[in-house]
Design an enzyme around this catalytic site. Sequence first.
Site, PDB file in Angstrom:
ATOM      1  N   LYS A 145      -9.431  -9.652 -10.114  1.00  0.00           N
ATOM      2  CA  LYS A 145     -10.470  -9.765  -9.089  1.00  0.00           C
ATOM      3  C   LYS A 145     -11.649  -8.852  -9.404  1.00  0.00           C
ATOM      4  O   LYS A 145     -11.452  -7.763  -9.925  1.00  0.00           O
ATOM      5  CB  LYS A 145      -9.888  -9.347  -7.727  1.00  0.00           C
ATOM      6  CG  LYS A 145      -9.584 -10.525  -6.815  1.00  0.00           C
ATOM      7  CD  LYS A 145      -8.870 -10.086  -5.565  1.00  0.00           C
ATOM      8  CE  LYS A 145      -9.838  -9.848  -4.415  1.00  0.00           C
ATOM      9  NZ  LYS A 145      -9.129  -9.735  -3.110  1.00  0.00           N
TER      10      LYS A 145
ATOM     11  N   LYS B  82       0.814  -1.220   0.000  1.00  0.00           N
ATOM     12  CA  LYS B  82       0.000   0.000   0.000  1.00  0.00           C
ATOM     13  C   LYS B  82       0.846   1.267   0.000  1.00  0.00           C
ATOM     14  O   LYS B  82       0.441   2.280  -0.556  1.00  0.00           O
ATOM     15  CB  LYS B  82      -0.971   0.015   1.191  1.00  0.00           C
ATOM     16  CG  LYS B  82      -2.120  -0.962   1.042  1.00  0.00           C
ATOM     17  CD  LYS B  82      -3.247  -0.584   1.985  1.00  0.00           C
ATOM     18  CE  LYS B  82      -4.378  -1.614   1.930  1.00  0.00           C
ATOM     19  NZ  LYS B  82      -5.439  -1.299   2.892  1.00  0.00           N
TER      20      LYS B  82
ATOM     21  N   LYS C  26     -14.537  -2.995  -6.853  1.00  0.00           N
ATOM     22  CA  LYS C  26     -15.413  -1.823  -6.771  1.00  0.00           C
ATOM     23  C   LYS C  26     -14.929  -0.709  -7.662  1.00  0.00           C
ATOM     24  O   LYS C  26     -15.697   0.156  -8.063  1.00  0.00           O
ATOM     25  CB  LYS C  26     -15.485  -1.325  -5.329  1.00  0.00           C
ATOM     26  CG  LYS C  26     -14.135  -0.854  -4.775  1.00  0.00           C
ATOM     27  CD  LYS C  26     -14.302  -0.280  -3.394  1.00  0.00           C
ATOM     28  CE  LYS C  26     -13.101   0.474  -2.869  1.00  0.00           C
ATOM     29  NZ  LYS C  26     -11.807  -0.157  -2.867  1.00  0.00           N
TER      30      LYS C  26
END
Length: 333
Positions: free
Chosen positions: A195, A112, A198
């Site tokens: 994957k 991240k 969103k």
Amino acid sequence: MTATVFSGVQPTGNLHLGNYLGAIRNWVKMQDDYDCIYGIVDMHAITLFQQPAELRAHIREVAAAVIACGVDPQRAILFNQSQVSGHAELAWIFNCVARMGWLSRMTQFKDKAGKHRERASVGLFVYPNLMAADILLYKGTHVPVGEDQKQHLELARDIAQKFNVDYEVDFFPLPEPLILGEATRVMSLKDGGKKMSKSDPAEASRINLADGPDDIARKIRKARTDAEPLPGDPKGLADRAEARNLVGIYAALSDLTVADVCARFDGAQFSSFKQALTDLAVEKLGPISAEFARLRADPGHVESILNRGAEAARQRAEPVLRQVKEIVGFLQA
Ligand code: TRP
């Protein structure tokens, strides 16, 4: 001793089938067998900047989705993390238990923070300490974990252990991972190698929990496939990512194994399999999307559920936090 499950979900928008089959559905199942505490972890969310209006909307949205999927606030505690101050208090103590070296080895931080480690928030670095606090504030004994959270749970165990050793107490349990059945990794309907997400700009790549029967039918009809009929054996799905994804979704929604689904549709063309998948998805997801819509239209009701959940969580946390402060040597009224 009763088993206490703690699990957390970050508040995000665009909840989809991957969120349901990957996590929320397990929350629903676990309430039958465990004492369950479920947090919507907004304090974790702000380790990366969130627009305040969006964060607020997403907290309500995730709460509505979780309830619509079947988490019953009468049986499980469902609450919003920042409303229970014990999380922040215990996290501070854990900041002083965990070692820099342990956190430096966390792969999620490295992913991240990327190349800009120096510019990552300090909160992102100590994220796993807050997660340990979430679990241990309730003396949680079991945590459902996917691959991505395994290392964080290991760290929570290390923190619990070091606290017990440093203070010479047998206070915190070492929380254990709970692995529930065949893992369902739901992939994009447009690309079986990615994957379901969103943030994919292609709306047709995912089935949203808010989608009605027509959207579901259209997206499944347009889902990418290959030209072969379905195999009778899961081995035949090995290098057919899109076919494997649709079969996996069918299996998860019907509570069958992938092998069962292959046996049932051995030799079927996609046209007929997609029809069967559409019927199944509409049957299972239709009631969820209807309830989700109803709850989204009534944010006051959702908030009152979260307020009650926070009250229940505080009551559970209070004696634990009290004892922790006693052990550490803080003065208390
Ligand atoms: N880190 C978890 C995730 O991103 C969310 C989470 C926060 C969590 N606290 C937790 C999960 C405690 C399990 C237990 O998915």
